[in-house]
Every structure is written in structure tokens, then in C-alpha cells.
Design a protein around this motif. Structure first.
Motif, PDB file in Angstrom:
ATOM      1  N   CYS A 121      17.309   5.010  46.253  1.00 44.63           N
ATOM      2  CA  CYS A 121      17.476   3.759  45.340  1.00 44.63           C
ATOM      3  C   CYS A 121      18.046   2.556  46.100  1.00 44.63           C
ATOM      4  CB  CYS A 121      18.345   4.211  44.297  1.00 44.63           C
ATOM      5  SG  CYS A 121      18.436   2.878  42.957  1.00 44.63           S
ATOM      6  N   ASN A 122      19.358   2.388  46.121  1.00 49.34           N
ATOM      7  CA  ASN A 122      19.761   1.252  46.898  1.00 49.34           C
ATOM      8  C   ASN A 122      19.516  -0.283  46.195  1.00 49.34           C
ATOM      9  OD1 ASN A 122      21.456  -0.506  48.598  1.00 49.34           O
ATOM     10  ND2 ASN A 122      19.562  -0.611  49.994  1.00 49.34           N
ATOM     11  N   LYS A 123      19.447  -0.053  44.998  1.00 52.35           N
ATOM     12  CA  LYS A 123      19.320  -1.344  44.089  1.00 52.35           C
ATOM     13  C   LYS A 123      20.144  -1.584  42.954  1.00 52.35           C
ATOM     14  CE  LYS A 123      14.081  -0.140  44.444  1.00 52.35           C
ATOM     15  NZ  LYS A 123      13.037   0.210  43.376  1.00 52.35           N
ATOM     16  N   PRO A 124      20.140  -2.762  42.223  1.00 50.09           N
ATOM     17  CA  PRO A 124      21.080  -2.826  41.011  1.00 50.09           C
ATOM     18  C   PRO A 124      20.308  -2.034  40.158  1.00 50.09           C
ATOM     19  CG  PRO A 124      20.511  -4.933  42.014  1.00 50.09           C
ATOM     20  CD  PRO A 124      19.820  -4.044  42.571  1.00 50.09           C
ATOM     21  N   TYR A 125      20.900  -1.253  39.326  1.00 53.10           N
ATOM     22  CA  TYR A 125      20.516  -0.303  38.357  1.00 53.10           C
ATOM     23  C   TYR A 125      21.215   0.042  37.138  1.00 53.10           C
ATOM     24  CZ  TYR A 125      16.104   2.219  38.580  1.00 53.10           C
ATOM     25  OH  TYR A 125      14.632   2.785  38.627  1.00 53.10           O
ATOM     26  N   SER A 126      20.828   0.217  36.114  1.00 51.74           N
ATOM     27  CA  SER A 126      21.622   0.792  34.818  1.00 51.74           C
ATOM     28  C   SER A 126      21.946   2.362  35.383  1.00 51.74           C
ATOM     29  CB  SER A 126      20.786   0.786  33.659  1.00 51.74           C
ATOM     30  OG  SER A 126      21.191   1.853  32.834  1.00 51.74           O
ATOM     31  N   GLY A 127      23.406   2.669  34.990  1.00 54.36           N
ATOM     32  CA  GLY A 127      23.542   3.950  35.616  1.00 54.36           C
ATOM     33  C   GLY A 127      22.958   5.178  34.763  1.00 54.36           C
ATOM     34  N   THR A 128      22.511   4.853  33.398  1.00 54.85           N
ATOM     35  CA  THR A 128      21.729   5.951  32.815  1.00 54.85           C
ATOM     36  C   THR A 128      20.496   6.007  33.131  1.00 54.85           C
ATOM     37  OG1 THR A 128      21.364   4.400  30.855  1.00 54.85           O
ATOM     38  CG2 THR A 128      23.116   5.933  30.949  1.00 54.85           C
ATOM     39  N   ASP A 129      19.734   4.800  33.479  1.00 57.88           N
ATOM     40  CA  ASP A 129      18.338   4.777  34.102  1.00 57.88           C
ATOM     41  C   ASP A 129      18.275   5.160  35.332  1.00 57.88           C
ATOM     42  OD1 ASP A 129      17.734   3.512  31.681  1.00 57.88           O
ATOM     43  OD2 ASP A 129      17.469   1.621  32.532  1.00 57.88           O
ATOM     44  N   VAL A 130      19.358   5.015  36.223  1.00 57.44           N
ATOM     45  CA  VAL A 130      19.048   5.368  37.531  1.00 57.44           C
ATOM     46  C   VAL A 130      19.106   7.017  37.705  1.00 57.44           C
ATOM     47  CG1 VAL A 130      21.492   5.660  38.497  1.00 57.44           C
ATOM     48  CG2 VAL A 130      19.860   4.806  39.979  1.00 57.44           C
ATOM     49  N   ILE A 131      19.646   7.809  36.875  1.00 54.15           N
ATOM     50  CA  ILE A 131      19.580   9.075  37.197  1.00 54.15           C
ATOM     51  C   ILE A 131      18.511   9.755  36.367  1.00 54.15           C
ATOM     52  CG2 ILE A 131      22.261   9.511  37.394  1.00 54.15           C
ATOM     53  CD1 ILE A 131      22.466  10.174  34.428  1.00 54.15           C
ATOM     54  N   ARG A 132      17.879   8.951  35.497  1.00 56.37           N
ATOM     55  CA  ARG A 132      16.729   9.323  34.877  1.00 56.37           C
ATOM     56  C   ARG A 132      15.561   9.026  36.083  1.00 56.37           C
ATOM     57  NH1 ARG A 132      14.779   4.965  31.202  1.00 56.37           N
ATOM     58  NH2 ARG A 132      14.168   3.994  33.387  1.00 56.37           N
ATOM     59  N   ASP A 133      15.641   8.075  36.750  1.00 59.77           N
ATOM     60  CA  ASP A 133      14.516   7.669  37.658  1.00 59.77           C
ATOM     61  C   ASP A 133      14.628   8.408  38.925  1.00 59.77           C
ATOM     62  OD1 ASP A 133      13.531   6.127  35.684  1.00 59.77           O
ATOM     63  OD2 ASP A 133      14.066   4.386  36.434  1.00 59.77           O
ATOM     64  N   TYR A 134      15.771   8.728  39.496  1.00 57.24           N
ATOM     65  CA  TYR A 134      16.009   9.544  40.711  1.00 57.24           C
ATOM     66  C   TYR A 134      16.677  10.742  40.845  1.00 57.24           C
ATOM     67  CZ  TYR A 134      15.009   4.732  42.693  1.00 57.24           C
ATOM     68  OH  TYR A 134      14.300   3.637  43.096  1.00 57.24           O
ATOM     69  N   GLY A 135      17.045  11.006  39.345  1.00 57.04           N
ATOM     70  CA  GLY A 135      17.857  12.508  39.470  1.00 57.04           C
ATOM     71  C   GLY A 135      17.112  13.692  39.890  1.00 57.04           C
ATOM     72  N   LYS A 136      15.976  13.801  39.560  1.00 56.65           N
ATOM     73  CA  LYS A 136      14.930  14.768  40.197  1.00 56.65           C
ATOM     74  C   LYS A 136      14.780  14.963  41.689  1.00 56.65           C
ATOM     75  CE  LYS A 136      10.242  17.011  38.974  1.00 56.65           C
ATOM     76  NZ  LYS A 136       9.843  16.837  39.977  1.00 56.65           N
ATOM     77  N   GLU A 137      14.596  13.803  42.250  1.00 59.16           N
ATOM     78  CA  GLU A 137      14.515  13.818  43.750  1.00 59.16           C
ATOM     79  C   GLU A 137      15.654  14.127  44.251  1.00 59.16           C
ATOM     80  OE1 GLU A 137      12.875  10.711  47.236  1.00 59.16           O
ATOM     81  OE2 GLU A 137      12.850   9.809  45.122  1.00 59.16           O
ATOM     82  N   HIS A 138      16.914  13.600  43.683  1.00 59.17           N
ATOM     83  CA  HIS A 138      18.242  14.032  44.362  1.00 59.17           C
ATOM     84  C   HIS A 138      18.238  15.658  44.263  1.00 59.17           C
ATOM     85  CE1 HIS A 138      22.349  14.473  44.407  1.00 59.17           C
ATOM     86  NE2 HIS A 138      22.446  14.990  43.242  1.00 59.17           N
TER      87      HIS A 138
END
Length: 386
Positions: A121-138
Motif C-alpha cells: 500500500c504506502n498511501k493515505p487510506y481509510s482503515g477499513t478500506d485498506v484491509i478490504r483491498d490489501y488484506g488478502k494479499e497480506h
């Protein structure tokens, strides 16, 4: 003497004179909740919330039983750390660094080197949105989700089954040591979550790793004078543990107030300092007007219990650290004036302390009430109360 100081995190009242400089002209957290038609706060009304300068709405016919006033922020920021530091007696003339385009490569490279994990990621992001968008890859790679916001924060999100919570805290400590000097962000924040894709949820084991205040706060000075200084909620995190003699971590508004009721039953000599973060974290940033309004209603009900349990010489202050208007554009904090309500059976009733130029006047007042040699910023209004 026992003093209780409750911070309704982000419950601003709008009309900051420099709101336009922060892009927040017209924001007003309290008015947004009032305009919902669902705000029911008889205890704060009784103390005088609608008698505060320039409110211009609400029931002003009822005589105020507390002291009330409006505080402007002098520090150059609108985040939790700067707001709490200022109210505790440390004005910050320089804003903390922010990263609207993400953190520089040299910071991330050193972080990856020391943790042994890649960064997503390394961007400004909403905390709920960021785990939705990057959680699977994490979960598939073990890479850490690093993101920021409009605030001065370096946030690390990780699934508790991929990165054990204590390991996540260690990674935050590594980041805290890296992020000094020109990159000295206000807070490094652990953001653990659980669940299966796409239904991830954040847990309450968030932990903030703040900078140490640059000079002694009212907490330090009370502790040095031999007083008890009890933190409830995020207070320990915000002040990096400085000046506290006892602490209870954040477990949400309701449980934090239950802890306050327990403390009310105890004998101590000093300050109990409480942060209620759900207003900001759960409702302000998520732009949830009904949720924010209901949280104020629930606090007001708890306040009724608190007031009934006050001893004759107890002191209460209620304030906020910034705004986070759930009806405003975006999802960030808003630059607003904040309310101040105070009450003690030993004080005069219905005292308007007016509009003050800095949150730090609270610290100066607490210092005078405890008769310590206060050396921080701000001016006391204790003489108006007695």
C-alpha cells in the motif's frame, strides 16, 4: 482533591477562526449531530453546553449549573496528539509531518530491512478500506500493510493469525525508532484485524506509539508533586506513558466509563484523565451521523451517573481535542473550536469562562486548583470558578 478530565475525542463545536487555512471552513461536529434531530443530552445541557459563546442553537433557557466555555487551538495541527499535548500545557508551533503521497523509499527500505517483511500500500487510506483491498494479499504473502491519513501517522495493519499481536507491536517500535528527525510522525499505530477475506474486521488491540512530549506536561508536574495521575483509554499512548502513575487501556467508550465509575469509588489525590475515542474512530472518520449522535447520547446518560457519584470537592472537566464532523466532506479530522464544560459542588454555578485562545488554559487551571508550581503554556481561569 480528585479531578476527572474527560476528552470526547473529536467532539468539536465548529467556528475555529483559522478553519479555512486547514480546508475545514463550515465544519461543525456538534451542530451536525444536533441537526440530526436525535441528539438527547440533558446532562450536558444542564452543565451549559448551549450557553457557550456563538453556539446559536439548542435550549438556552435552562440555567447552567456548571462552567462553560469555548477553546481555540493554538497548535498548528488538528490531530489527537497535538490536541492532547496542548490541553496538557504544550503548544506545538510546528505541525507534525504528513505524507499525502506515502512515505519515502528510504524510510520503507529501512523498515523492511529491520522487520524482514515487505510493505504493501504506502498511501493515505481509510482503515477499513485498506484491509478490504490489501488484506488478502497480506495473508498470502505476509507483507505488512503500511498506510497513512491526513494525520501525521504511520499505520501498520496485520492479521492476528499472520502476525501475532506482540510481534506487530515490536514492528511498531522499530518504525517509531526509524521515524525521528525530519520524519518524526506524531504516532505509529498498530492496526490488528481478524477474519476471512472479504469479511475482515479490526480488533480492539490497536496500540499507538507516540512521540514523547518535548517538555513536561501537567501530567508530569502533578506526578512530580506526588499526586496520582490515572490514565483511562488512549491517554497512555498519546503521552508515551509520560506522567502517569496508573493506566487502563482503551476498550471503547462504554467500558472506559465503567472503569471511571470504579475509580470514582476509590480514594486518590490527583487527576483521572480519560479519552473516549469511539466518537472519532468509530463514527467521525466513518462519517456516521446517527452513530456519532447516539454515542453522545450514551455518554450523556453515563454522565448522569458520574454526576450523581461526585463527592463534594470533586472536579470535572469535559472537552475535546479537535473536530471530525460526520457531515463534512472527506473522512479526516476537522479544524474546530472545542467545548469546555466544568462542574464541582464547590464552584459557583453558571460561569461563562468565555472564548479562550488555547486548550492549554485547562492545564494551567488544573495546576492552580492543585496548588502546584505549573510551568506550562496557558493561563488559568480558576479564579472565575471559586
Amino acid at each position: 482533591m480528585r479531578a476527572f478530565w474527560i476528552v470526547l475525542d473529536s467532539a468539536g463545536i465548529g467556528k475555529a477562526p483559522d478553519a479555512a487555512q486547514f480546508g475545514d471552513e463550515g465544519s461543525n461536529t456538534w451542530k451536525t449531530c444536533y441537526d440530526s434531530g436525535k441528539l438527547n443530552i440533558p446532562n450536558m445541557e444542564k452543565l451549559g453546553i448551549y450557553h457557550i459563546d456563538d453556539m446559536g442553537y439548542g435550549n438556552q433557557d435552562q440555567a447552567a449549573e456548571g462552567c462553560y466555555g469555548r477553546l481555540y487551538e493554538s497548535s498548528q495541527g488538528k490531530d489527537t496528539t497535538i490536541g492532547h499535548w496542548e490541553m496538557a500545557g504544550v503548544i506545538s508551533p510546528k505541525p507534525f509531518p504528513v505524507y499525502p503521497n506515502g512515505f519515502p523509499e528510504e524510510v520503507l527500505a529501512e523498515f523492511e530491512k529491520q522487520t524482514g517483511r515487505k510493505v504493501l500500500c504506502n498511501k493515505p487510506y481509510s482503515g477499513t478500506d485498506v484491509i478490504r483491498d490489501y488484506g488478502k494479499e497480506h495473508m498470502e504473502t505476509g507483507a505488512l500493510i503500511v498506510y497513512t491519513s491526513a494525520d501525521s501517522v504511520f499505520q501498520i495493519a496485520a492479521h492476528e493469525e499472520v502476525v501475532p499481536i506482540e510481534t506487530l507491536y515490536e514492528y511498531c517500535k522499530i518504525a517509531r525508532k526509524i521515524l525521528m528527525g525530519d520524519h518524526a510522525v506524531a504516532r505509529v499505530i498498530a492496526r490488528p484485524f481478524i477474519g476471512e477475506y472479504p469479511n475482515f474486521t479490526r480488533t480492539d488491540r490497536r496500540h499507538d506509539f507516540s512521540l514523547v512530549p518535548p517538555k513536561p506536561t501537567i501530567l508530569d508536574q502533578l506526578k512530580a508533586a506526588g499526586k496520582d495521575v490515572i490514565g483511562v483509554g488512549k491517554i497512555y499512548d498519546i503521552f508515551a506513558g509520560q506522567g502517569l502513575t496508573e493506566t487502563t487501556p482503551n476498550h471503547g467508550n462504554a467500558k472506559n466509563m465503567e472503569k471511571v465509575f470504579e475509580i470514582q469509588k476509590k480514594d486518590f489525590d490527583g487527576l483521572c484523565y480519560i479519552n473516549l475515542v469511539d466518537f472519532d474512530m468509530m463514527y467521525g472518520h466513518r462519517r456516521d451521523i446517527p452513530g456519532y449522535t447516539n454515542a453522545l447520547n450514551e455518554f450523556d446518560e453515563a454522565l448522569g451517573t458520574f454526576l450523581a457519584n461526585m463527592r463534594d470537592d470533586d472536579v470535572l472537566f469535559i472537552t475535546a481535542d479537535h473536530g471530525c464532523d460526520p457531515g463534512y466532506r472527506g473522512t479526516d479530522h476537522t479544524r474546530e473550536a472545542v467545548p469546555l464544560l466544568g462542574y464541582s459542588k464547590a464552584w459557583k454555578q453558571g460561569i461563562n469562562i468565555g472564548t479562550r485562545d488555547t486548550y492549554a488554559d485547562i492545564a494551567a487551571t488544573i495546576g492552580e486548583l492543585f496548588q502546584i508550581d505549573y510551568t506550562g503554556d496557558g493561563s488559568s481561569f480558576a479564579d472565575k470558578l471559586r
